[in-house]
Design an enzyme around this catalytic site. Structure first.
Site, PDB file in Angstrom:
ATOM      1  N   GLU A  81       0.782  -1.067   0.056  1.00 54.86           N
ATOM      2  CA  GLU A  81       0.153   0.029  -0.113  1.00 54.86           C
ATOM      3  C   GLU A  81       0.734   1.226  -0.028  1.00 54.86           C
ATOM      4  OE1 GLU A  81      -1.727   1.243   3.507  1.00 54.86           O
ATOM      5  OE2 GLU A  81      -3.755   1.279   2.498  1.00 54.86           O
ATOM      6  N   GLU A  92      -9.053   3.371   0.354  1.00 61.29           N
ATOM      7  CA  GLU A  92      -9.770   3.406   1.626  1.00 61.29           C
ATOM      8  C   GLU A  92     -10.170   4.777   2.257  1.00 61.29           C
ATOM      9  OE1 GLU A  92      -7.081   1.437   4.578  1.00 61.29           O
ATOM     10  OE2 GLU A  92      -5.799   2.589   4.390  1.00 61.29           O
TER      11      GLU A  92
HETATM   12  C1  NOJ Z   1      -5.321  -0.774   7.099  1.00 63.04           C
HETATM   13  C2  NOJ Z   1      -5.281  -1.082   5.729  1.00 63.04           C
HETATM   14  O1  NOJ Z   1      -4.746  -0.236   4.660  1.00 63.04           O
HETATM   15  C3  NOJ Z   1      -6.738  -1.643   5.522  1.00 63.04           C
HETATM   16  O2  NOJ Z   1      -6.787  -2.023   4.125  1.00 63.04           O
HETATM   17  C4  NOJ Z   1      -7.048  -2.583   6.430  1.00 63.04           C
HETATM   18  O3  NOJ Z   1      -8.607  -3.074   6.297  1.00 63.04           O
HETATM   19  C5  NOJ Z   1      -6.884  -2.007   7.747  1.00 63.04           C
HETATM   20  N1  NOJ Z   1      -5.746  -1.376   8.131  1.00 63.04           N
HETATM   21  C6  NOJ Z   1      -7.132  -3.136   8.954  1.00 63.04           C
HETATM   22  O4  NOJ Z   1      -6.367  -4.194   8.998  1.00 63.04           O
HETATM   23 CA    CA Z   2      -3.572   1.758   5.161  1.00 65.06          CA
END
Ligand code: NOJ
Ligand code: CA
Length: 729
Positions: free
Chosen positions: A517, A523
């Site tokens: 990431e 998100e």
């Molecule tokens: C942050 C991550 O980027 C996300 O994809 C994930 O769902 C959450 N953390 C929980 O692990």
């Molecule tokens: Ca993240």
């Protein structure tokens, strides 16, 4: 004879005091290296005759070490000199050329040419008799250089206080930047002049829980810049192994960047033992923005693949139980009844479930069915394992149990069901940054994955790193990320690490690192939204080091329709979401939205079903950071092409020719575009789908809305009957 020898020595010395020049294979990039009158190493870089890097110093500052020896010889040595940046003389210069074409296990192209001229300068520090090599590699697309320390008596163990690598810019360039930070890269980008960075940074950060800035003019790499005369300059690093991650600190009076290495908990930047090498420092330069995106320099500066049998490494398209938790529709946790979880002690079979758990066997089966029906390779499930009740916000150690599922996640049944449908499960390991907890369970956790046939793991490092005081990008934690990838390779597991250090091309050496990431991903579209031009910048910045698990494919932009208390808006049109599968190169692509949202827009969803995740060729057709990117890619082992265009806040009218297609063939193109009145904010779901015939002579002028884009699938026509009713473009 004596005289002759003396003359020879003098001429060699003069030679080494003189500047050394290195040219790229096509001669466009020219590096000049010299040692100045106080023995400081200095370099400059020009491109097509224009200054890119003005005279910039090189070197390191060390911590004084005591060098205590044990046994009979116990003694304290004289305080050694801490500078490794002056008092040098050149003792050797070796120039070589290299030209090789290699095949990545997965990638944007089938073949990658690694072509450079190299100059390795051996420096000797006169007063300490310590040796340091600076190795320069000059490619047609830019410069890589690194410090190397051969084995030697006077420099065995040393501790870096700061690396003093300078990148002196020639003026007040435009920069596309995010603030320097030891703990997060999840920022929206700012476009500003270098001179404006301080003021904008002072106005405050952007509200992420773990943010640790270090300077008002500190920025992260990969840093993209543009000069007033249209030269694109990108600063980053390659092969970040066993060292702190490099930030850049700007002297904004003189526009000189200096490396700023992420410290560990003691403030040290690197504990080193010779022989060793530091990561490459990279400067990618071009007067054509498309060449920055097409550059393979970062990969080329990494070591060749270290995995003998790579047959198990396979790009994947996946869906998952994920967006429901991110938007707040369901939860990772199982119960509200346990105030705190103790691994191995808390008994979840005796507590009352809250009924909002996403990772239930029944819900997972729904996603498996959807994946099987539409041809996806995998299903990710988050919240399957014990620990989510109190994982967050209080620096808890030993948070997660990576081996024990919640009672309503039947791992045996899910394995059986997925197998029967030909779908692979993707494991999730949120570590909550409790690193030793993860390392202690890692073998068992990977063995569990092997037992249940999970080919890939998404790991995560949310929250402050434990041991406390460490950050997300220091030497110590970088070694952990590397350890996790190398150990995973032993278990034939692919890794997609979130919140880990930004990639630096290590996926060439360890192609089981199929994703990271390390930037602001989709998100954030459910955490308030990202700027509409974010995706026109990521390929110039974050993606320079390797692919990103960006998780595109959001079709319902109004998040309050999913969760009334979440008023976020996904700042993108639906056609833009489709284009991301092409513009955001990754061998791992998620269709992140819910099955029921895709079912509402099946004609558009067809593109996500069709699009490839591995490529024989990629052609960057149009690009300007912050404004637009258009790329065409040829799907691996086929004659099919996919085109993606994304536009920023202003929208963009794209104009392309299809000359990348074979001359003797006709293709059927399906164009998924923004409707006339589409807009990322006011009308994001307005799109059109049209089918046309194209050849390599075809041309397209296609408007993209603000925050919009278009996607095209191009399939070779195999049967004339397919063309019935279709017009030529
Ligand atoms: C942050 C991550 O980027 C996300 O994809 C994930 O769902 C959450 N953390 C929980 O692990
Ligand atoms: Ca993240």
């Amino acid at each position: 004879m004596k005289k002759l020898f003396l003359l020879l020595c003098i001429s060699v010395m003069i030679n080494y005091m003189m500047a050394q020049e290195l040219k790229s294979p096509n001669g466009n990039q020219v590096l000049i290296f010299s040692v100045n009158n106080v023995g400081e190493p200095v370099y400059t870089l020009t491109y097509k005759g224009k200054d890119i890097i003005k005279p910039s110093k090189l070197g390191l500052e060390l911590f004084a070490s005591e060098n205590v020896k044990f046994g009979a010889e116990v003694k304290k040595e004289k305080e050694p000199k801490t500078s490794l940046y002056d008092d040098f003389k050149v003792v050797d210069v070796k120039s070589t050329s290299f030209d090789e074409t290699w095949q990545p296990v997965w990638g944007e192209t089938k073949d990658i040419r690694n072509h450079y001229n190299e100059m390795a300068v051996t420096l000797n520090q006169k007063s300490t008799d310590r040796n340091m090599i600076i190795r320069f590699r000059l490619f047609d697309d830019g410069l890589g250089f690194r410090y190397e320390f051969p084995q030697q008596k006077n420099l065995a163990y040393f501790v870096v206080k700061e690396e003093l690598t300078q990148f002196a810019m020639t003026g007040d360039h435009i920069a596309y930047w995010i603030p320097g930070d030891y703990d997060t890269q999840e920022y929206d980008y700012t476009t500003s002049k270098l001179s404006e960075i301080r003021v904008i940074n002072e106005k405050g950060r952007q509200g992420n829980l773990s943010q640790t800035g270090f300077s008002e003019t500190g920025v992260q790499t990969s840093l993209q810049m543009k000069t007033s005369d249209g030269i694109y300059i990108n600063l980053h690093e390659a092969a970040l192994i066993n060292y702190g991650c490099m930030h850049l600190n700007l002297d904004d009076k003189n526009f000189v960047f200096q490396s700023w290495i992420t410290p560990d908990a003691n403030g040290t930047k690197g504990y080193l033992q010779a022989p060793c090498t530091l990561p490459w420092r990279t400067v990618i330069v071009s007067d054509d923005a498309r060449e920055i995106l097409a550059s393979n320099m970062t990969l080329n500066l990494n070591e060749p693949c270290k995995i003998d049998d790579t047959s198990w490494i396979k790009p994947m398209k996946y869906v998952g139980v994920w967006w429901e938790m991110i938007t707040g529709k369901s939860e990772w946790s199982y119960t509200y009844d346990v105030p705190s979880v103790l691994i191995g002690v808390t008994d979840f079979t005796k507590v009352k479930p809250h009924g909002r758990h996403g990772a239930t066997t029944a819900n997972v089966k729904k996603y498996i069915d959807f994946a099987a029906l539409h041809g996806f390779d995998g299903v990710l499930v988050e919240g399957w394992n014990i620990g989510w009740e109190d994982w967050f916000g209080h620096s808890k150690d030993f948070v997660f149990d990576f081996q024990t599922p919640y009672p309503d996640f039947d791992i045996d049944e899910i394995h059986r069901y997925a197998k029967s449908k030909g779908v692979k499960m993707i494991m999730h390991h949120e570590t909550s940054s409790s690193v030793r907890n993860y390392e202690q369970q890692m073998d068992a956790a990977y063995q569990l994955m092997n037992k249940y046939d999970y080919p890939a793991v998404k790991s995560g490092y949310v929250g402050d790193i434990i041991p406390r005081g460490e950050s997300h990008y220091s030497q110590w934690i970088n070694k952990h990320y590397q350890f996790a990838v190398e150990k995973a390779a032993k278990y034939k597991i692919m890794v997609n690490a979130h919140e880990a250090v930004r990639p630096t091309g290590i996926c060439r050496t360890w192609p089981n690192l199929i994703g990271n990431e390390s930037a602001r991903g989709t998100e954030y579209q459910a955490f308030g939204g990202s700027k509409p031009n974010h995706v026109t910048l990521l390929p110039f910045t974050r993606l320079i080091g390797g692919p990103m698990d960006y998780t595109p494919g959001i079709f319902e932009m109004n998040i309050s329709k999913i969760n009334p208390s979440n008023t976020s808006h996904c700042n993108s049109t639906l056609a833009n979401q489709l284009a991301l599968y092409v513009t955001m190169y990754s061998p791992l692509q998620m269709a992140a939205d819910f099955p029921e949202h895709y079912e509402r827009f099946m004609d558009a969803f067809q593109f996500i079903k069709d699009v490839a995740v591995d490529w024989d060729n990629s052609k960057y057709l149009e690009a300007e950071p912050g404004e637009y990117i258009t790329v065409a890619r040829k799907a691996k082992g086929t004659n099919n092409w996919f085109v993606g265009n994304v536009a920023g806040e202003k929208g963009y009218t794209s104009s392309i020719t299809f000359d990348f297609l074979d001359a003797d063939k006709t293709y059927i193109a399906t164009i998924y575009a923004d409707a006339k009145d589409a807009h990322y904010k006011t009308n994001p779901q307005a799109y059109t789908v049209r089918k046309v015939l194209v050849t390599n002579k075809s041309k397209l002028t296609q408007p993209s809305a603000p925050g919009g884009g278009y996607a095209i699938s191009i399939f070779e026509m195999t049967d004339k009957a397919q063309t019935k009713g279709l017009k030529k473009l």
